[in-house]
Design an enzyme around this catalytic site. Structure first.
Site, short mmCIF file in Angstrom:
data_model
loop_
_atom_site.label_atom_id
_atom_site.label_comp_id
_atom_site.label_asym_id
_atom_site.label_seq_id
_atom_site.Cartn_x
_atom_site.Cartn_y
_atom_site.Cartn_z
N CYS A 1 40.62 44.22 44.92
CA CYS A 1 41.57 45.01 45.26
C CYS A 1 41.39 46.24 44.37
CB CYS A 1 43.00 44.39 44.70
SG CYS A 1 43.68 43.34 45.39
N GLU B 1 36.70 44.19 50.21
CA GLU B 1 37.50 43.04 50.93
C GLU B 1 38.23 43.62 51.84
OE1 GLU B 1 38.84 40.04 48.14
OE2 GLU B 1 40.04 39.26 49.74
#
Lengths: 600, 505
Positions: free
Chosen positions: B356, B390
């Site tokens: 994140c 990601e």
């Protein structure tokens, strides 16, 4: 590149893009080919990585389209598009410097820090307006019901109040972990007080009662400080699963293959950890103890000092004049005795000093000294020992001790030397004796001896054999008693041989094949070797005999050195029987080893 | 509940008809006025505030961060509304949801009763839950209210119109149902919650299916440092905070308080002045701290709760143990102020170098995002690995990464050109910049720089790309260039033992 060639190439099927192949870098003006759909077909399409549902979002598309237009050379770089986000403004009514004081100085080196949040925020309970109201009421001398307080506790600080509240909250959570789920009555004050440990300060303890009354009136089924819902255990509770407020669940432990070996390892590690933690705990405890004693010492010293100071004041008040300098010494913590002596030593003649010293030490003489008592006790012990020795001598006067040299007659010096010569030849080409004899000072040997010696001694005692001096069995060749002769065992895995004397003067030559290192060296954990197995014993042989034996081996027959038998000739048969009876255990142990060849 | 009973099964198209204010319910899609423009929006929740209903709406094709509470007069009832599609859940699930529903309702109610003093004048009205079930918000009502004037009248009346007593609570199950309905878009591959949780169980993924995320923002406003920030998304802060006008967050320990007095008291006691980890980078403006999720669980949890307010696809389902957090701070005499951070899996099977990534809203649009991204690639360079963020990326994430990729790739190509060796393969580009081949291709393609000429693929430095670079350089010349200096990075890849891997890091 000509225009015609470029045109022609269009009909040839394009190759796929090879990512390993170096590509030439051009400026746009250097190539004249306009990009067409065909050329794009062979470059794998790459996804944006944004979720499909969001990729079509209005603002994102606007930005992407603008960027694409720019990439394609459209000069329409009008107003820059961006993705709108909810607003962020300067906080109103915040005095930043009060909330966050300027307390930070950048250190020269990079910061290294490992304290946790819990270490840094103090008591986690923070009071709100309601609490503040109660606290001011409390400090006005009223309790939670607006009735005057009977205790005389004085003022309660905010920190103490918070500590007490925090204690109540934490203890409830500990005592009633499921209070939020099922309705249970709050723990009583007695229960709370019983749970008090060292971590609660004395102040908070004294305030616990009034705070408890307030807490009790305020407390619902939930924690007073809002907290996030964390599940420590893996609950497969569906309600939990769907609750968006439940977060930070534990991840499941990856299953590892379970083997007995790993289990044992884990147990060992846990044991070790337990031990180490325990040691650390003890250390810390001792340190605490020491520091507490130090503190007490300092406090006492201080009190002594203050008392002396008072004494001095009193002296000044009452006009008592002591010896010169005495008053000053009072304030310094040291023994006055040696200082008092010195002027006497210096000032008086030796004779007087002697006498006066004698006078002064007179009371000391009357005291029994520890050293005297010890000396007396020692003398008593010595006397007893002497008496016992004498008694034994008396008992043994009529007897001849046949067991004095149970196995072998003491050997002549010149006979000794060659017998115990090391097996190895100086040129080291010959096998050295194996490390089978435990070193004399190794703990292993002590163990062995203890085990073997104990039963024997018992036997002897029951047979009425003399108890003193201690019986030592000399098995021929078992232990080289002479320190100098004893060669530090070397771990040489070469084939070995040894000479052993059995009953009736028989002589055994034993050969031994190579043994793997692991079996010899202790400390290596291996399944084939159990701990209680006795190390095999080998005897060094005379170099001359070894040479003979080697000759024998070389010529294909086993030599029979005559001298060996000759050494035994002097022994009486009675001796031999005694050996057989007394050292049966050792012999058995030796016979367990594999004899490979024999002689005599 | 109500939605399941009133619409006939087997209808592929959503029912459309007119509605009155009183028949509006969760799941209905209506036209809502947004900045002077009508936009179709879905009602996600209904609350009564100061006697009049307000609606939490999600604008179609707008990001969820723009979802908001709107008063009734912004909903255009002169146009037909779309009624939600019937439920497609099987009976068992329905049962489950109902149980949860009653649970959550009970909790919510208890909460409200404790914490909120709403004027519940309508509490004891005849229209209870059963009445709600029978309430048919369909065509009849709509048809009757075809005249917009009538609608307005109805709106005004609503102030005193009996409503179910729990109307103002956020209805969890309804939200989830609505989310499920919203997800039932053709072409979307449905992923069950079991699959999702299973995937998360061992892996470290921080993203989660949209259906799992509560769709209504729970915090009104937060105060952090000297900023007041409007949260973007739901975050599982304590449920009590849903009723607070302001949630106070300590800038250093990131602890959260619903009460200003409590917060002020906390500030008196808090001694933390920087993120609780080791500083691995420091230059004139920013520092980076490396923080292990396992060792600093509370701080990292606080950070995740905070960042969840601004990251839609982040999940807090599982704990922070398998992550390292790299936090960027700005220094002054008050301490290190958190600017942004990225999390990184200690061991990522997919090779992601960022899980994140977030710049806090008060520091956004200042170029900090690029620093964060660059830092993540500097770490990958030291590790000798190719990294990629990601997926899924958020819209802002995609733009941030694209800008960074474009900048470094164009820079590298121009350097090659200047060196006089204008040849480079896609993989070499990737390995030089610690980027995956895929990301390089993505960027080249996106910038229309990969072309086919003269029977060969070539890389074209387009005029637009060069112009963008020149513009950036000019801006940097004026404002000063802000970038990570790899020389000042004191970092070795952390090593974790097999035991750590087995025992949850």
């Amino acid at each position: 590149m000509s225009h015609t060639r470029a045109q022609a190439s269009r009909h040839v099927r394009q190759r796929k893009l090879n990512t390993k192949q170096p590509l030439r870098i051009f400026r746009e003006r250097e190539i004249d080919e306009t990009p067409d759909d065909e050329s794009r077909g062979n470059i794998p399409h790459v996804e944006t990585g944004v979720e499909k549902g969001e990729e079509i979002e209005y603002h994102l598309q606007a930005v992407i389209n603008a960027a694409n237009a720019a990439a394609l050379g459209a000069a329409a770089a009008g107003k820059q598009s961006y993705i709108p986000t909810p607003e962020t403004v300067k906080a109103k009514g915040v005095v930043y410097d009060d909330l966050y004081p300027k307390a930070f100085a950048t250190p020269a080196t990079y910061i290294r820090f490992s304290s946790t949040v819990e270490d840094c925020i103090g008591v986690s309970y923070c009071m709100n307006d309601e609490d503040a109201e109660f606290l001011s009421k409390l400090n006005d001398g009223k309790d939670v019901n607006d009735e005057p307080r009977k205790d005389k506790l004085g003022q309660c600080s905010e920190d103490v109040f918070e500590e007490a509240m925090n204690y109540l909250e934490e203890t409830t959570a500990r005592l009633q972990p499921f209070a939020a789920v099922e309705s249970v009555s709050l723990p009583g004050l007695e229960e709370m007080e019983r749970a008090i440990d060292d971590n609660l300060s004395a102040d908070a303890q004294t305030w616990l009662k009034p705070v408890y009354q307030y807490w009790w009136s305020k407390k619902g089924s939930r924690s007073l400080m809002p907290s996030i819902k964390v599940r420590v255990l893996d609950t497969s509770n569906d309600a939990d699963d769907a609750d968006p407020y439940v977060c930070f669940r534990r991840r499941e432990v990856r299953q590892t293959r379970k083997t007995r070996g790993r289990d044992a390892q884990v147990v060992e590690k846990l044991k070790k950890l337990r031990l180490e933690l325990e040691q650390a705990r003890q250390l810390v405890q001792l340190v605490v103890q020491r520091e507490q004693l130090n503190k007490e010492d300092l406090e006492i010293s201080r009190r002594v000092f203050e008392e002396r100071k008072k004494l001095k004041d009193v002296k000044i008040d009452k006009n008592i004049i002591g010896e010169k300098g005495e008053d000053e010494e009072l304030l310094v913590n040291q023994k006055p005795a040696p200082k008092a002596k010195r002027p006497q030593e210096a000032g008086r003649p030796a004779t007087i000093r002697l006498r006066s010293a004698g006078d002064r030490s007179a009371p000391e003489d009357e005291l029994t000294q520890l050293a005297d008592i010890q000396a007396q006790a020692d003398a008593e012990v010595q006397r007893t020992i002497a008496a016992r020795k004498e008694q034994h001598r008396r008992w043994n006067a009529q007897w001849e001790d046949e067991t004095w040299r149970p196995l072998t007659p003491p050997l002549d010096d010149n006979d000794d030397k060659p017998r115990w010569a090391p097996l190895a030849l100086p040129d080291a080409s010959y096998p050295t004796p194996p490390p089978t004899l435990p070193s004399k000072n190794s703990p292993d040997r002590d163990d062995v001896e203890m085990q073997d010696a104990a039963p024997i001694r018992e036997e002897d005692a029951s047979a009425g054999a003399p108890q003193e001096p201690e019986i030592v069995f000399h098995i021929p060749g078992a232990y080289p008693q002479d320190e100098e002769m004893y060669v530090e065992p070397k771990r040489d895995p070469t084939p070995l041989c040894r000479l052993r004397y059995g009953r009736g003067g028989r002589c055994w030559l034993e050969a031994r094949r190579k043994r793997p290192y692991a079996l010899i060296s202790r400390g290596v954990v291996s399944d084939s070797e159990s701990d209680d197995e006795e190390p095999p014993e080998f005897f060094p042989i005379d170099r001359q005999k070894v040479f003979d034996l080697r000759v024998g081996f070389m010529t294909g027959r086993v030599a029979r050195p005559e001298s060996m038998g000759g050494e035994r000739r002097g022994w009486s048969s009675g001796d031999q029987a005694a050996v057989a009876g007394a050292s049966g255990q050792q012999q058995q142990a030796q016979q367990q080893q594999t004899p490979a060849g024999s002689a005599g | 509940m109500a939605p399941r009973n009133d619409v006939k099964d087997g209808e592929p198209q959503p029912e459309r008809s007119y509605a009155t204010l009183s028949t509006l319910r969760v799941g209905v899609k209506a036209m809502v006025d947004k900045d002077g423009e009508k936009r179709k929006a879905e009602i996600l929740s209904i609350q009564t505030r100061k006697g009049s209903p307000t609606f939490y709406v999600h604008y179609q094709e707008f990001n969820k961060r723009l979802d908001e509470w709107v008063p009734a007069d912004r909903i255009d009832l002169s146009e037909e509304v779309e009624w939600p599609l019937p439920e497609k859940v099987d009976e068992k699930k329905k049962q489950k949801t109902k149980e949860q529903l009653s649970n959550s309702k009970a909790i919510n109610k208890a909460l409200k009763n404790i914490n909120r003093s709403v004027s519940e004048s309508r509490e004891a009205t005849p229209l209870d839950t059963s009445a709600k079930t029978s309430r048919r918000p369909s065509f009849q009502g709509g048809k009757e209210n075809r005249d917009p004037n009538v609608t307005v009248i109805a709106t005004e009346e609503l102030g005193g119109t009996p409503l179910p007593d729990d109307e103002h609570t956020v209805d969890l199950a309804d939200i989830q149902d609505a989310a499920a309905a919203a997800k039932a878009v053709p072409g979307h591959v449905p992923q069950t919650r079991e699959e999702e949780v299973e995937r998360l169980r061992f892996g470290g993924s921080m993203t989660q299916n949209q259906t799992e995320i509560s769709r209504v923002r729970n915090l009104e406003r937060i105060q952090m440092g000297s900023h007041e920030i409007e949260p973007w998304y739901f975050s599982p802060y304590p449920a009590e905070f849903a009723d607070c006008d302001m949630v106070y967050i300590c800038e250093f320990c990131l602890c959260y308080f619903g009460d200003n007095t409590q917060f002020t008291r906390h500030r008196k006691k808090c001694t933390l002045l920087h993120p609780p980890g080791n500083e691995v980078y420091r230059d004139d403006t920013v520092s980076f701290f490396e923080i292990d999720g396992r060792r600093q669980r509370t701080w990292c949890r606080n950070l995740c709760l905070l960042s969840k307010l601004f990251l839609d696809h982040k999940t807090l389902y599982y704990d922070v143990d398998p992550f390292l957090f790299y936090c960027m701070t700005e220094r002054d005499e008050h301490g290190h102020h958190l600017v942004g951070y990225f999390s990184k899996e200690k061991e990522c099977s997919e090779g992601y170098n960022v899980a994140c990534i977030l710049t806090l809203p008060q520091y956004q649009r200042k170029g900090f995002g690029k620093l964060l991204i660059q830092f993540s690639y500097e770490l990958s360079k030291i590790e000798g690995k190719l990294g990629s963020p990601e997926k899924p990326l958020s819209d802002l994430g995609l733009l941030g990464y694209r800008a960074y990729w474009q900048e470094v790739i164009v820079d590298l190509l121009i350097d090659r050109e200047i060196e006089g060796t204008p040849m480079i393969s896609v993989e070499e580009l990737g390995s030089t910049l610690a980027m995956t081949t895929n990301d390089v291709l993505h960027t080249l393609q996106n910038l229309n720089m990969l072309r086919y000429s003269n029977k060969n693929h070539v890389i074209v430095l387009t005029d637009a790309a060069v112009a963008a670079r020149d513009k950036l350089k000019e801006k940097e010349r004026v404002k000063g260039k802000r970038m990570i200096d790899p020389e000042r990075l004191q970092w070795k890849p952390p090593v974790f033992s097999a035991a750590a891997r087995t025992w949850n890091w």
